[in-house]
Design a protein around this motif. Structure first.
Motif, mmCIF file in Angstrom:
data_model
loop_
_atom_site.group_PDB
_atom_site.id
_atom_site.type_symbol
_atom_site.label_atom_id
_atom_site.label_comp_id
_atom_site.label_asym_id
_atom_site.label_seq_id
_atom_site.Cartn_x
_atom_site.Cartn_y
_atom_site.Cartn_z
ATOM 1 N N THR A 4 43.909 -32.873 -9.159
ATOM 2 C CA THR A 4 43.889 -33.998 -8.213
ATOM 3 C C THR A 4 45.312 -34.470 -7.915
ATOM 4 O O THR A 4 45.650 -34.744 -6.758
ATOM 5 N N ASP A 57 22.237 -38.326 -7.384
ATOM 6 C CA ASP A 57 22.727 -39.572 -7.988
ATOM 7 C C ASP A 57 21.545 -40.335 -8.564
ATOM 8 O O ASP A 57 20.446 -39.792 -8.648
ATOM 9 N N VAL A 58 21.783 -41.584 -8.987
ATOM 10 C CA VAL A 58 20.696 -42.319 -9.649
ATOM 11 C C VAL A 58 19.505 -42.556 -8.723
ATOM 12 O O VAL A 58 18.391 -42.742 -9.195
ATOM 13 N N GLY A 89 30.238 -35.616 -12.145
ATOM 14 C CA GLY A 89 31.222 -36.708 -12.157
ATOM 15 C C GLY A 89 30.563 -38.031 -12.488
ATOM 16 O O GLY A 89 30.732 -39.009 -11.773
ATOM 17 N N VAL A 90 29.808 -38.051 -13.583
ATOM 18 C CA VAL A 90 29.086 -39.277 -13.961
ATOM 19 C C VAL A 90 29.955 -40.107 -14.907
ATOM 20 O O VAL A 90 30.325 -39.640 -15.984
ATOM 21 N N PHE A 99 34.389 -33.491 -13.303
ATOM 22 C CA PHE A 99 35.513 -34.303 -12.805
ATOM 23 C C PHE A 99 35.491 -35.733 -13.321
ATOM 24 O O PHE A 99 36.387 -36.525 -13.038
ATOM 25 N N SER A 152 35.886 -38.808 -16.047
ATOM 26 C CA SER A 152 36.831 -38.964 -17.157
ATOM 27 C C SER A 152 36.109 -38.834 -18.502
ATOM 28 O O SER A 152 36.745 -38.739 -19.544
ATOM 29 N N ASN A 180 26.801 -36.985 -8.663
ATOM 30 C CA ASN A 180 27.640 -38.134 -8.270
ATOM 31 C C ASN A 180 27.578 -38.158 -6.740
ATOM 32 O O ASN A 180 27.769 -37.128 -6.098
ATOM 33 N N ARG A 181 27.273 -39.309 -6.175
ATOM 34 C CA ARG A 181 27.322 -39.407 -4.712
ATOM 35 C C ARG A 181 28.072 -40.676 -4.299
ATOM 36 O O ARG A 181 27.660 -41.409 -3.412
ATOM 37 N N SER A 182 29.201 -40.936 -4.969
ATOM 38 C CA SER A 182 30.000 -42.103 -4.587
ATOM 39 C C SER A 182 30.706 -41.797 -3.268
ATOM 40 O O SER A 182 30.882 -40.641 -2.895
ATOM 41 N N ASN A 184 34.054 -39.830 -4.032
ATOM 42 C CA ASN A 184 34.036 -38.505 -4.666
ATOM 43 C C ASN A 184 32.848 -37.636 -4.253
ATOM 44 O O ASN A 184 32.999 -36.667 -3.533
ATOM 45 N N THR A 215 40.244 -35.942 -4.857
ATOM 46 C CA THR A 215 39.367 -35.319 -5.866
ATOM 47 C C THR A 215 38.405 -34.307 -5.237
ATOM 48 O O THR A 215 38.257 -33.197 -5.755
ATOM 49 N N VAL A 270 39.511 -32.145 -14.131
ATOM 50 C CA VAL A 270 40.201 -31.756 -12.897
ATOM 51 C C VAL A 270 41.408 -32.634 -12.568
ATOM 52 O O VAL A 270 42.100 -32.375 -11.593
ATOM 53 N N TYR A 305 26.435 -39.669 -20.950
ATOM 54 C CA TYR A 305 25.744 -38.755 -20.022
ATOM 55 C C TYR A 305 26.096 -37.295 -20.312
ATOM 56 O O TYR A 305 27.265 -36.946 -20.448
HETATM 57 P P1 NAD Z 1 31.197 -44.387 -9.136
HETATM 58 O O1 NAD Z 1 30.783 -45.292 -10.220
HETATM 59 O O2 NAD Z 1 31.623 -44.925 -7.833
HETATM 60 O O3 NAD Z 1 29.997 -43.370 -8.827
HETATM 61 C C1 NAD Z 1 29.239 -42.779 -9.832
HETATM 62 C C2 NAD Z 1 28.186 -41.875 -9.222
HETATM 63 O O4 NAD Z 1 27.485 -41.220 -10.288
HETATM 64 C C3 NAD Z 1 27.152 -42.606 -8.383
HETATM 65 O O5 NAD Z 1 26.778 -41.804 -7.288
HETATM 66 C C4 NAD Z 1 25.983 -42.736 -9.357
HETATM 67 O O6 NAD Z 1 24.733 -42.828 -8.724
HETATM 68 C C5 NAD Z 1 26.089 -41.441 -10.112
HETATM 69 N N1 NAD Z 1 25.414 -41.507 -11.414
HETATM 70 C C6 NAD Z 1 25.595 -42.399 -12.409
HETATM 71 N N2 NAD Z 1 24.766 -42.123 -13.433
HETATM 72 C C7 NAD Z 1 24.056 -41.043 -13.073
HETATM 73 C C8 NAD Z 1 23.047 -40.278 -13.681
HETATM 74 N N3 NAD Z 1 22.598 -40.574 -14.900
HETATM 75 N N4 NAD Z 1 22.538 -39.215 -13.021
HETATM 76 C C9 NAD Z 1 22.983 -38.890 -11.790
HETATM 77 N N5 NAD Z 1 23.926 -39.581 -11.158
HETATM 78 C C10 NAD Z 1 24.468 -40.635 -11.783
HETATM 79 O O7 NAD Z 1 32.334 -43.451 -9.773
HETATM 80 P P2 NAD Z 1 33.460 -42.555 -9.075
HETATM 81 O O8 NAD Z 1 34.545 -43.382 -8.525
HETATM 82 O O9 NAD Z 1 32.836 -41.544 -8.190
HETATM 83 O O10 NAD Z 1 34.070 -41.831 -10.345
HETATM 84 C C11 NAD Z 1 33.284 -40.942 -11.089
HETATM 85 C C12 NAD Z 1 34.081 -40.365 -12.237
HETATM 86 O O11 NAD Z 1 35.104 -39.537 -11.751
HETATM 87 C C13 NAD Z 1 34.764 -41.395 -13.115
HETATM 88 O O12 NAD Z 1 34.667 -40.963 -14.462
HETATM 89 C C14 NAD Z 1 36.180 -41.363 -12.658
HETATM 90 O O13 NAD Z 1 37.077 -41.740 -13.679
HETATM 91 C C15 NAD Z 1 36.329 -39.921 -12.320
HETATM 92 N N6 NAD Z 1 37.376 -39.615 -11.370
HETATM 93 C C16 NAD Z 1 38.065 -38.531 -11.635
HETATM 94 C C17 NAD Z 1 39.073 -38.132 -10.813
HETATM 95 C C18 NAD Z 1 39.801 -36.888 -11.147
HETATM 96 O O14 NAD Z 1 40.671 -36.494 -10.432
HETATM 97 N N7 NAD Z 1 39.441 -36.232 -12.210
HETATM 98 C C19 NAD Z 1 39.375 -38.864 -9.679
HETATM 99 C C20 NAD Z 1 38.615 -39.983 -9.380
HETATM 100 C C21 NAD Z 1 37.610 -40.337 -10.249
#
Ligand code: NAD
Length: 319
Positions: free
Chosen positions: A298, A209-210, A250-251, A272, A274, A185-187, A190, A152, A294, A256
């Motif tokens: 991916t 991130d949060v 990517g939240v 990015f 869902s 997003n800082r997972s 991703n 991703t 995206v 959101y």
């Molecule tokens: P995760 O739950 O591991 O991480 C979520 C991140 O978002 C964390 O850093 C969290 O702090 C942050 N966050 C949550 N709420 C927030 C807010 N209000 N303000 C700021 N930051 C906030 O999720 P993940 O595995 O990183 O996946 C994220 C999204 O991406 C999901 O919807 C997943 O389905 C999607 N995804 C998409 C693809 C793709 O190819 N399109 C691939 C993988 C994941």
């Protein structure tokens, strides 16, 4: 009057990448070898993963790859991955996470079970370490084997290349110099790798991130060989969005929405998650380019990584 915002779909961008993947495959494939095979392990019954697997299967088959879906019990997964590591007919391995949602360390352990030479997702420690340290090859100084990047984050990079945010006038590795990008997003899978990749390519990146905002850069004049990270105490979207040329969100939360009023006029917005992190109609009044999803890119990257794994293998002795 032409519309000011161009909406670019993942499908359009994926099409170009898949063409490149097929061409590269044709140049590296040894004659007589069958279709490259991706073994995909489903052990969590997650409906999102099932959907993603179905899409991946279709894209694989449309482009000359075999997608071998293996439904396994999570307690047997480690053994099954070890078997696939040894199978000659398996070129790459993907595992759908989370498997142990209450224990992310256990998922991390499973990730490390996949052989480095079959890690199509770029999730093994060596691949991640190279990415964070801006090391692009696995075999320095020969530099014949390219390190694998997570799908991703790399998909987002390829989208920015397609949109010409990467400036080809600049040297490779510096092509985002002068660009400010916010990643919401800082997972570990991703957002953090994405922020690092973009900063390593020269951008000023705000990672949100949060828990708050961090700044990823290669320092003044991008003189550092890799990014460093700084906490921005007290900062939030109010500070970073108005500065950003590009916003990548990517939240994983249905409700959101990136506050449209903070988006700079003419910014590039990419989602990015869902879920739809941008308010579609409103963002089109503000952004110059909007990429609503995206996922298809991916999957194209997944196949690109698979081809790269095949190219990285030592050639079979022809005698
Ligand atoms: P995760 O739950 O591991 O991480 C979520 C991140 O978002 C964390 O850093 C969290 O702090 C942050 N966050 C949550 N709420 C927030 C807010 N209000 N303000 C700021 N930051 C906030 O999720 P993940 O595995 O990183 O996946 C994220 C999204 O991406 C999901 O919807 C997943 O389905 C999607 N995804 C998409 C693809 C793709 O190819 N399109 C691939 C993988 C994941």
């Amino acid at each position: 009057v032409p519309k000011t915002c161009r909406v670019i779909t993942a499908e359009t961008i994926a099409k170009n990448l898949l063409q490149e993947v097929r061409e590269t495959l044709a140049t590296i494939q040894e004659s007589g070898s069958g279709e490259p095979t991706l073994a995909a392990f489903l052990a969590n019954g997650d409906p999102h993963a099932v959907k993603y697997a179905e899409w991946s299967k279709k894209t694989c088959e449309d482009n000359g790859f075999k997608f071998d879906l293996r439904n396994v019990d999570k307690e047997l997964l480690e053994e099954e991955i070890m078997k696939a590591n040894e199978e000659e007919g398996v070129d790459g391995i993907i595992v759908y996470y989370p498997i142990f949602p209450k224990n992310p360390t256990h998922d991390k352990y499973v990730q490390e079970t996949v052989s480095l030479s079959k890690d199509v997702e770029g999730m093994r420690f060596q691949h991640l370490h190279n990415m964070y340290h801006n090391i692009r090859f696995l075999d320095p100084p020969e530099n014949r084997k390219k390190s694998i990047l997570p799908c991703t984050p790399l998909a987002c990079v390829k989208i920015l290349e397609y949109l010409q945010i990467y400036n080809p006038i600049l040297a490779v590795g510096n092509r985002l110099y002068g660009k400010t990008i916010t990643v919401i997003n800082r997972s570990e899978v991703n957002g953090r790798p994405l922020a690092a990749l973009l900063a390593n390519d020269g951008a000023t990146v705000y990672s949100v991130d949060v828990t708050g905002v961090q700044l990823f850069t290669r320092g003044q004049g991008i003189k550092q060989p890799r990014h460093k990270v700084e906490d921005k105490e007290g900062w939030g979207l109010e500070q970073v969005l108005p500065l950003s040329d590009v916003i990548i969100a990517g939240v994983p939360v249905e409700s959101y929405k990136v506050p449209t009023e903070l988006i700079r006029e003419g910014a590039v917005c990419i989602n990015f998650a869902s879920h739809r992190n941008f308010d579609g109609p409103a963002v089109k009044e503000k952004a110059s380019i909007y990429v609503p999803s995206v996922g298809k890119v991916t999957i194209a990257i997944l196949l690109r990584n698979l081809v790269r794994l095949i190219a990285n293998r030592p050639a079979k002795d022809a005698s």
